[in-house]
Design an enzyme around this catalytic site. Sequence first.
Site, PDB file in Angstrom:
ATOM      1  N   HIS A 192       0.882  -1.186   0.000  1.00 42.50           N
ATOM      2  CA  HIS A 192       0.000   0.000   0.000  1.00 42.50           C
ATOM      3  C   HIS A 192       0.917   1.233   0.000  1.00 42.50           C
ATOM      4  O   HIS A 192       1.778   1.370  -0.864  1.00 42.50           O
ATOM      5  CB  HIS A 192      -0.925  -0.107   1.221  1.00 42.50           C
ATOM      6  CG  HIS A 192      -2.052   0.871   1.286  1.00 42.50           C
ATOM      7  ND1 HIS A 192      -2.478   1.622   0.222  1.00 42.50           N
ATOM      8  CD2 HIS A 192      -2.871   1.235   2.328  1.00 42.50           C
ATOM      9  CE1 HIS A 192      -3.503   2.393   0.602  1.00 42.50           C
ATOM     10  NE2 HIS A 192      -3.743   2.183   1.882  1.00 42.50           N
ATOM     11  N   HIS A 226      -2.364  -2.166  -9.599  1.00 43.11           N
ATOM     12  CA  HIS A 226      -3.351  -1.583  -8.696  1.00 43.11           C
ATOM     13  C   HIS A 226      -4.589  -2.448  -8.707  1.00 43.11           C
ATOM     14  O   HIS A 226      -4.941  -3.004  -9.741  1.00 43.11           O
ATOM     15  CB  HIS A 226      -3.710  -0.151  -9.163  1.00 43.11           C
ATOM     16  CG  HIS A 226      -4.310   0.671  -8.089  1.00 43.11           C
ATOM     17  ND1 HIS A 226      -5.649   0.625  -7.796  1.00 43.11           N
ATOM     18  CD2 HIS A 226      -3.750   1.548  -7.215  1.00 43.11           C
ATOM     19  CE1 HIS A 226      -5.882   1.442  -6.786  1.00 43.11           C
ATOM     20  NE2 HIS A 226      -4.751   2.013  -6.410  1.00 43.11           N
ATOM     21  N   ASP A 248       2.644   5.640  -6.531  1.00 45.40           N
ATOM     22  CA  ASP A 248       3.906   5.546  -5.804  1.00 45.40           C
ATOM     23  C   ASP A 248       5.124   5.436  -6.718  1.00 45.40           C
ATOM     24  O   ASP A 248       6.260   5.511  -6.248  1.00 45.40           O
ATOM     25  CB  ASP A 248       3.884   4.320  -4.870  1.00 45.40           C
ATOM     26  CG  ASP A 248       2.927   4.535  -3.716  1.00 45.40           C
ATOM     27  OD1 ASP A 248       2.878   5.665  -3.212  1.00 45.40           O
ATOM     28  OD2 ASP A 248       2.227   3.582  -3.334  1.00 45.40           O
TER      29      ASP A 248
HETATM   30  N1  ACO Z   1       4.836  -6.628 -10.339  1.00 48.43           N
HETATM   31  C1  ACO Z   1       4.735  -7.833 -10.973  1.00 48.43           C
HETATM   32  N2  ACO Z   1       3.582  -8.527 -11.080  1.00 48.43           N
HETATM   33  C2  ACO Z   1       2.491  -7.986 -10.538  1.00 48.43           C
HETATM   34  C3  ACO Z   1       2.518  -6.733  -9.888  1.00 48.43           C
HETATM   35  C4  ACO Z   1       3.758  -6.062  -9.807  1.00 48.43           C
HETATM   36  N3  ACO Z   1       3.839  -4.867  -9.192  1.00 48.43           N
HETATM   37  N4  ACO Z   1       1.279  -6.444  -9.428  1.00 48.43           N
HETATM   38  C5  ACO Z   1       0.507  -7.463  -9.788  1.00 48.43           C
HETATM   39  N5  ACO Z   1       1.232  -8.399 -10.464  1.00 48.43           N
HETATM   40  C6  ACO Z   1       0.734  -9.637 -11.081  1.00 48.43           C
HETATM   41  C7  ACO Z   1       0.403 -10.671 -10.015  1.00 48.43           C
HETATM   42  O1  ACO Z   1       1.516 -11.468  -9.718  1.00 48.43           O
HETATM   43  C8  ACO Z   1      -0.719 -11.434 -10.687  1.00 48.43           C
HETATM   44  O2  ACO Z   1      -0.126 -12.283 -11.645  1.00 48.43           O
HETATM   45  P1  ACO Z   1      -0.769 -13.753 -11.946  1.00 48.43           P
HETATM   46  O3  ACO Z   1      -2.135 -13.450 -12.509  1.00 48.43           O
HETATM   47  O4  ACO Z   1       0.162 -14.388 -12.899  1.00 48.43           O
HETATM   48  O5  ACO Z   1      -0.843 -14.449 -10.609  1.00 48.43           O
HETATM   49  C9  ACO Z   1      -1.480 -10.367 -11.471  1.00 48.43           C
HETATM   50  O6  ACO Z   1      -0.513  -9.342 -11.720  1.00 48.43           O
HETATM   51  C10 ACO Z   1      -2.652  -9.773 -10.700  1.00 48.43           C
HETATM   52  O7  ACO Z   1      -2.160  -9.226  -9.482  1.00 48.43           O
HETATM   53  P2  ACO Z   1      -2.866  -9.336  -8.075  1.00 48.43           P
HETATM   54  O8  ACO Z   1      -1.823  -9.544  -7.020  1.00 48.43           O
HETATM   55  O9  ACO Z   1      -3.997 -10.312  -8.123  1.00 48.43           O
HETATM   56  O10 ACO Z   1      -3.468  -7.866  -7.940  1.00 48.43           O
HETATM   57  P3  ACO Z   1      -4.046  -7.208  -6.624  1.00 48.43           P
HETATM   58  O11 ACO Z   1      -5.154  -6.327  -7.060  1.00 48.43           O
HETATM   59  O12 ACO Z   1      -4.350  -8.220  -5.588  1.00 48.43           O
HETATM   60  O13 ACO Z   1      -2.810  -6.346  -6.078  1.00 48.43           O
HETATM   61  C11 ACO Z   1      -1.288  -4.590  -5.737  1.00 48.43           C
HETATM   62  C12 ACO Z   1      -2.674  -4.979  -6.275  1.00 48.43           C
HETATM   63  C13 ACO Z   1      -1.155  -5.061  -4.272  1.00 48.43           C
HETATM   64  C14 ACO Z   1      -1.181  -3.069  -5.770  1.00 48.43           C
HETATM   65  C15 ACO Z   1      -0.191  -5.237  -6.609  1.00 48.43           C
HETATM   66  O14 ACO Z   1      -0.311  -4.772  -7.934  1.00 48.43           O
HETATM   67  C16 ACO Z   1       1.211  -4.958  -6.075  1.00 48.43           C
HETATM   68  O15 ACO Z   1       1.671  -5.675  -5.199  1.00 48.43           O
HETATM   69  N6  ACO Z   1       1.916  -3.897  -6.599  1.00 48.43           N
HETATM   70  C17 ACO Z   1       3.231  -3.541  -6.103  1.00 48.43           C
HETATM   71  C18 ACO Z   1       3.118  -2.769  -4.803  1.00 48.43           C
HETATM   72  C19 ACO Z   1       2.595  -1.358  -5.045  1.00 48.43           C
HETATM   73  O16 ACO Z   1       3.059  -0.630  -5.906  1.00 48.43           O
HETATM   74  N7  ACO Z   1       1.626  -0.969  -4.181  1.00 48.43           N
HETATM   75  C20 ACO Z   1       1.044   0.370  -4.218  1.00 48.43           C
HETATM   76  C21 ACO Z   1      -0.353   0.320  -4.744  1.00 48.43           C
HETATM   77  S1  ACO Z   1      -1.008   1.953  -4.825  1.00 48.43           S
HETATM   78  C22 ACO Z   1      -1.384   2.304  -3.234  1.00 48.43           C
HETATM   79  O17 ACO Z   1      -1.742   1.483  -2.425  1.00 48.43           O
HETATM   80  C23 ACO Z   1      -1.208   3.630  -2.833  1.00 48.43           C
END
Ligand code: ACO
Length: 436
Positions: free
Chosen positions: A268, A307, A363
Amino acid sequence: MPEDSMTIIDNRTGVSYTLPVKNGAIRAMDLRQIKTSPEDFGLIAYDPAFMNTASCESRITFIDGDKGILQYRGYPIDQLAEHCTYLETAWLVLNGELPTESQLEDWTCEIASHAAVPDDIPRILQGFRRDAHPMSVLASLVAALSSDYPEAKNVHDPAVRRLQIVRLLAQVPTLAAYAYRHSLGLPIVPPDPSLSYTENFLSMLWKKDEPNYQANPVLARALDVLFVLHADHEQNCSTNAMRAIGSSFADPYMTMAGAIAALSGPLHGGANEEVLKMLDEIGSSDHIPAYIRKVKSGECKLMGFGHRVYKNYDPRAGIIKRIAEQVFAVTGRNPKLDIAIALEKIALEDEYFVKRKLYPNVDFYSGIIYQAMGFQPEIFTVLFAIGRNAGWLAQWQELLADPAQKIARPRQVFLGSARREFVPLDQRGAAGAAAV
Ligand code: ACO
């Protein structure tokens, strides 16, 4: 058959049910009537992480994640970022309308007059280790305000509620600056009510021996815009924490301490700090392809990407990228921006990211600006918390005014042991269960 309804046939029993559909949603409680027998508890919805469950009706922030749209109270984020100050935005988010000139003037004075924190706070601050993370210090100090303002527990009194909202908006930057100065081993600088909200925050952070701290106007405005961009984001993890804790009628200080804790996590708000660590690890544009390979093999995530809601460019990321250029005109270019831009370009062309609709989020670029302004990475998420303060408070207020809300208490699907008899210690054998 009413038009705004749906019919479900339960194939277990052959019985059909008609459920009303309102605002594109069915009420999960309407599922409860679907039973296989009179003793059956009734159908519930299983939705880990609230992937498809609305926990409230809200009138504050609208996001269309597919189109990359973000609006506070109907106003597009780019217009607010261009024309509004943070305090103006906070008023809008909290009250639903933009303030008039005189309302804004009074509001600005009122917030400035409450910026000084109670006397016990500097003493509590001294109890923290110098290397304590500023987010843990901030969460603790916000919780400590609960003991200074015991009347805050009267959450149903609108006047009491309003005063705590003013205090929190006014004092969170003071606490944040105190936490930061403590980590640097510097004495605290009290707030200066003659300065604007963001200039005062910069003064509390960076004032040395000079009688009056003069913030660079470009940097002060850039930071103010960053606060505007972070002011609210509907039902994100920390806002959900704010609403969940607030639903037990805990006072707003205890409630917000929980929201700050939720924001601190790397998935987050903590992601902005992680992006900087990642860019440091990558080091130069030549190393990007190898890093992308690591991400695609599942070894790590591309921080600042992806996201839950946006499946398109996060509109805030685009605005931040533009602000970066204004900041760099003052501070000099942060070389990490070039690595970030190259990383973004490669990622956006790569099938892995395209297929999963992974775009830069808020971010991805914010940390690069904060670093150019002179902030240490540990305070990046604290800056996020200052901006999000307005949204947390608006959502908390909306929750308390909503007659449909009750204490937040999800159901579970229980898969554990059925009832069994207790086994005395001396009869349990050698194996036991794996320790947790
Ligand atoms: N890098 C690589 N792969 C990713 C990323 C990433 N940043 N984010 C998602 N994926 C992939 C997942 O591994 C998943 O792949 P799969 O389908 O092969 O299993 C697919 O994309 C879907 O991702 P989920 O984890 O199901 O997406 P979710 O909605 O649960 O997570 C989140 C969203 C937590 C923001 C995620 O994208 C992440 O961890 N990003 C990196 C951390 C980040 O930047 N957080 C800030 C978010 S903005 C905020 O809160 C202010």
